[in-house]
Design a protein around this motif. Structure first.
Motif, mmCIF file in Angstrom:
data_model
loop_
_atom_site.group_PDB
_atom_site.id
_atom_site.type_symbol
_atom_site.label_atom_id
_atom_site.label_comp_id
_atom_site.label_asym_id
_atom_site.label_seq_id
_atom_site.Cartn_x
_atom_site.Cartn_y
_atom_site.Cartn_z
ATOM 1 N N THR A 288 42.469 -22.278 -4.494
ATOM 2 C CA THR A 288 41.591 -23.164 -3.722
ATOM 3 C C THR A 288 41.092 -22.424 -2.480
ATOM 4 O O THR A 288 41.558 -21.324 -2.164
ATOM 5 N N LYS A 289 40.136 -23.023 -1.812
ATOM 6 C CA LYS A 289 39.561 -22.488 -0.583
ATOM 7 C C LYS A 289 38.941 -21.106 -0.793
ATOM 8 O O LYS A 289 39.001 -20.225 0.071
ATOM 9 N N LEU A 290 38.377 -20.918 -1.970
ATOM 10 C CA LEU A 290 37.653 -19.695 -2.283
ATOM 11 C C LEU A 290 36.175 -20.006 -2.381
ATOM 12 O O LEU A 290 35.796 -21.106 -2.819
ATOM 13 N N VAL A 291 35.334 -19.068 -2.011
ATOM 14 C CA VAL A 291 33.899 -19.329 -2.004
ATOM 15 C C VAL A 291 33.148 -18.207 -2.711
ATOM 16 O O VAL A 291 33.655 -17.101 -2.876
ATOM 17 N N PRO A 306 21.249 -8.099 -0.655
ATOM 18 C CA PRO A 306 22.639 -8.574 -0.673
ATOM 19 C C PRO A 306 23.165 -8.721 -2.101
ATOM 20 O O PRO A 306 22.404 -8.914 -3.047
ATOM 21 N N LEU A 307 24.478 -8.624 -2.231
ATOM 22 C CA LEU A 307 25.140 -8.721 -3.525
ATOM 23 C C LEU A 307 25.861 -10.065 -3.660
ATOM 24 O O LEU A 307 26.412 -10.590 -2.691
ATOM 25 N N LYS A 308 25.860 -10.589 -4.889
ATOM 26 C CA LYS A 308 26.569 -11.839 -5.171
ATOM 27 C C LYS A 308 28.067 -11.569 -5.235
ATOM 28 O O LYS A 308 28.537 -10.825 -6.104
ATOM 29 N N MET A 309 28.819 -12.165 -4.325
ATOM 30 C CA MET A 309 30.246 -11.910 -4.236
ATOM 31 C C MET A 309 31.043 -13.202 -4.435
ATOM 32 O O MET A 309 30.684 -14.246 -3.900
ATOM 33 N N GLU A 310 32.110 -13.113 -5.217
ATOM 34 C CA GLU A 310 32.994 -14.258 -5.470
ATOM 35 C C GLU A 310 34.399 -13.911 -4.996
ATOM 36 O O GLU A 310 34.973 -12.902 -5.413
ATOM 37 N N GLU A 311 34.961 -14.713 -4.127
ATOM 38 C CA GLU A 311 36.341 -14.507 -3.692
ATOM 39 C C GLU A 311 37.281 -14.940 -4.816
ATOM 40 O O GLU A 311 37.187 -16.061 -5.308
ATOM 41 N N TYR A 317 43.719 -9.099 -1.166
ATOM 42 C CA TYR A 317 42.273 -9.260 -1.239
ATOM 43 C C TYR A 317 41.752 -8.786 -2.598
ATOM 44 O O TYR A 317 41.912 -7.627 -2.972
ATOM 45 N N ILE A 318 41.146 -9.718 -3.350
ATOM 46 C CA ILE A 318 40.534 -9.399 -4.644
ATOM 47 C C ILE A 318 39.196 -10.131 -4.703
ATOM 48 O O ILE A 318 39.147 -11.350 -4.475
ATOM 49 N N VAL A 319 38.133 -9.407 -4.985
ATOM 50 C CA VAL A 319 36.809 -10.036 -5.071
ATOM 51 C C VAL A 319 36.092 -9.565 -6.329
ATOM 52 O O VAL A 319 36.378 -8.487 -6.859
ATOM 53 N N MET A 320 35.154 -10.380 -6.788
ATOM 54 C CA MET A 320 34.260 -10.006 -7.880
ATOM 55 C C MET A 320 32.844 -9.932 -7.358
ATOM 56 O O MET A 320 32.463 -10.716 -6.469
ATOM 57 N N TYR A 321 32.080 -8.994 -7.891
ATOM 58 C CA TYR A 321 30.648 -8.920 -7.636
ATOM 59 C C TYR A 321 29.932 -9.163 -8.965
ATOM 60 O O TYR A 321 30.345 -8.642 -10.000
ATOM 61 N N SER A 459 31.874 -6.957 -11.614
ATOM 62 C CA SER A 459 32.917 -5.991 -11.270
ATOM 63 C C SER A 459 34.005 -6.697 -10.482
ATOM 64 O O SER A 459 33.787 -7.778 -9.916
ATOM 65 N N VAL A 460 35.185 -6.084 -10.431
ATOM 66 C CA VAL A 460 36.294 -6.611 -9.636
ATOM 67 C C VAL A 460 36.840 -5.475 -8.786
ATOM 68 O O VAL A 460 36.984 -4.341 -9.244
ATOM 69 N N PHE A 461 37.131 -5.782 -7.515
ATOM 70 C CA PHE A 461 37.608 -4.781 -6.569
ATOM 71 C C PHE A 461 38.870 -5.286 -5.886
ATOM 72 O O PHE A 461 38.976 -6.465 -5.547
ATOM 73 N N TRP A 462 39.841 -4.358 -5.713
ATOM 74 C CA TRP A 462 41.066 -4.721 -4.988
ATOM 75 C C TRP A 462 41.638 -3.470 -4.319
ATOM 76 O O TRP A 462 41.253 -2.344 -4.634
#
Length: 514
Positions: A288-291, A306-311, A317-321, A459-462
């Motif tokens: 929860t509380k992810l944007v 800008p790039l589309k980023m998903e928390e 910290y792990i994010v997807m673009y 993509s996923v980055f960590w």
């Protein structure tokens, strides 16, 4: 009762289990494993198509020869000279007599030569060549292990798999009786008597093969000793789990039960799923509380694009673009990935004869390319990390049930990351998904309880390390086996030394500044 059970167990283990009658090839670690990638499986499918095409050509030549011989039979065997009087009348005519003499003197030797001449020599040689490229026993074993991995990881059942049902989707495919038997044999040899019993059960209940008698002469009878082996597997499982009711029933009684009832009774003592298996099944609790938002702050360029980023997770910290790899870039990546090699789960130990697990087929994108430079610059925009845009990227393609067990990208457990002495350890990792995967194939972080399912172009980055260089064990991750689909990835590991001025050391949250 104890004496009976001891005698029964001894008889079971003394009785032989059906084995495979296939010639072994010498083990070669560098040999391509068809089962380890979709690329390899496509090659194997092409090989089978060549086999069938040559077989068609060969049977056409055999058929033409048979038709020619039938024409000979029809021209001579008129069926009208049945009695002695009729035969005397036939040879009394000089035309018939001369024709008989000429045929038997001139034509018979030529027909005999024709009959003994092998037709389709070219096709037979081609079939021999194709057979030399067939999967070896280790490749077959990898395929069996892959099927077992899919079955166990996703808690699939033999009764569904045999009928073409994978999770919640029904496919227009059914495994053959020989497929079911092979899976049962492998599981028995591996000591998985529960699943061996269920696969033997599926083989017993399978519809008979068309032309079974002819096929059995060539391929062997799959029903030979099958019920006996079904009883063995079921009894051993019952004895090992203390379920004596399974151990004292005969085969007829076992087969009279429904598949659902048998599966329920047999699986009663199955262990609880591991965090890895839970993650592969997509059963971790939702965060929860992810944007989702546009990232336009990491580098100045992102203010313009800008790039589309998903928390995905805050700590670690792990994010997807999303939409960061185009179809054209993916095709370029695949085009430059022709020479792929086996990707191993472990480093090879000196003088070791251990057969290592294959993860996938992979290669390094080393050729200079405007598209590769563009992808690397995009990685810099996502991470703000500093590295030359000409650096290599790793391309990987996964196959039948292949996976990567839980592991760390940093140096650990005797594994030393490449370039660690010059560039330092791997600070962060980024994976691009170059294909959609309809079922399975997730990237799972068991310690963080996070699952990420592939989405083409994302993509996923960590981070693997804290910014002070200490390891973050929460970065442990794995690749789940693909159930259905073609998993392509593009991976970049980002080392810590080049980032010392980009990412200055900060105190960790649970530590106080001096």
């Amino acid at each position: 009762m104890k004496q009976f059970l001891s005698l029964l167990t001894a008889l079971i283990f003394l009785s032989p289990i059906i084995g495979e009658d296939v010639e072994e090839k010498p083990y070669n670690e560098n040999r391509e494993r068809y089962s380890s990638s979709t690329v390899g499986l496509l090659k194997l499918l092409e090989l089978e198509m060549q086999f069938i095409e040559n077989l068609k050509n060969y049977t056409d030549l055999l058929s033409a020869k048979a038709n020619t011989l039938q024409d000979l039979i029809d021209s001579v065997d008129r069926g009208t000279e049945r009695t002695l009087a009729e035969r005397e009348k036939y040879v009394s005519n000089p035309l018939n007599a001369f024709g008989l003499m000429r045929r038997t003197h001139q034509d018979w030797p030529k027909w005999h030569h024709y009959i003994n001449t092998t037709v389709g020599r070219v096709e037979l040689q081609a079939l021999d060549d194709i057979l030399g490229k067939a999967p070896d026993s280790q490749d077959m074993k990898e395929a069996l292990i892959g099927m077992n991995r899919i079955e166990r990881t996703y808690a699939l059942e033999a009764k569904d798999l045999a009928k073409g049902r994978l999770l919640d989707k029904q496919y227009d495919i059914q495994l053959s009786i020989r497929d079911c038997l092979s899976l049962g044999q492998h599981k028995f040899q591996e000591g998985d008597y529960f699943r061996a019993s269920m696969w033997y059960r599926m083989a017993i209940k399978h519809q008979p093969e068309p032309n079974a008698e002819e096929l059995n002469t060539i391929l062997g009878d799959p029903l030979k000793d099958l019920k006996l082996n079904y009883a063995k597997a079921t009894i051993i499982h019952g004895l090992s789990t203390g379920n004596l009711s399974l151990s004292i029933q005969n085969v007829a009684e076992l087969l009279n039960q429904t598949d659902d009832d048998m599966s329920r009774e047999m699986s009663a003592f199955e262990p609880a799923p591991t965090p890895y298996e839970i993650g592969c099944r997509g059963l971790f609790p939702k965060r929860t509380k992810l944007v989702c938002r546009y990232n336009f702050t990491t580098t100045p360029f992102l203010r313009l694009a800008p790039l589309k980023m998903e928390e995905v997770n805050h700590d670690p910290y792990i994010v997807m673009y999303h939409e960061v790899l185009s179809d054209r870039e993916i095709e370029e990546m695949k085009r430059r990935s022709g020479q792929m090699s086996n990707g191993w789960a472990d480093q090879k130990e000196a003088n070791s004869t251990k057969i290592r697990d294959i993860v996938c087929r992979h290669t390094w994108w080393r050729e200079q390319s405007a598209i590769k430079e563009r992808v690397n610059r995009r990685i810099s925009d996502m991470t703000n990390f500093d590295f030359p845009p000409q650096e290599d990227l790793q391309v990987a393609n996964y196959g039948l049930g292949t996976h990567f067990k839980p592991h760390y990208d940093y140096t650990s457990d005797g594994y030393e990351t490449p370039d660690v002495l010059t560039l330092g350890d791997r600070l962060g990792s980024i994976i691009f998904y170059a294909s959609d995967v309809p079922q399975g194939g997730a990237t799972v972080f068991p310690r963080s309880r996070v699952s990420i399912f592939p989405r083409k172009g994302s993509s996923v980055f960590w981070y693997n390390l804290y910014d002070d260089g200490r390891i973050d064990t929460r970065s442990q991750h794995s690749v789940c086996p693909v159930i259905v689909g073609d998993r392509w990835t593009l991976t970049k590991w980002l080392h810590i030394v080049p980032q010392m001025f980009v990412m200055p050391c900060k105190p960790r949250k649970n530590e106080k500044s001096p």
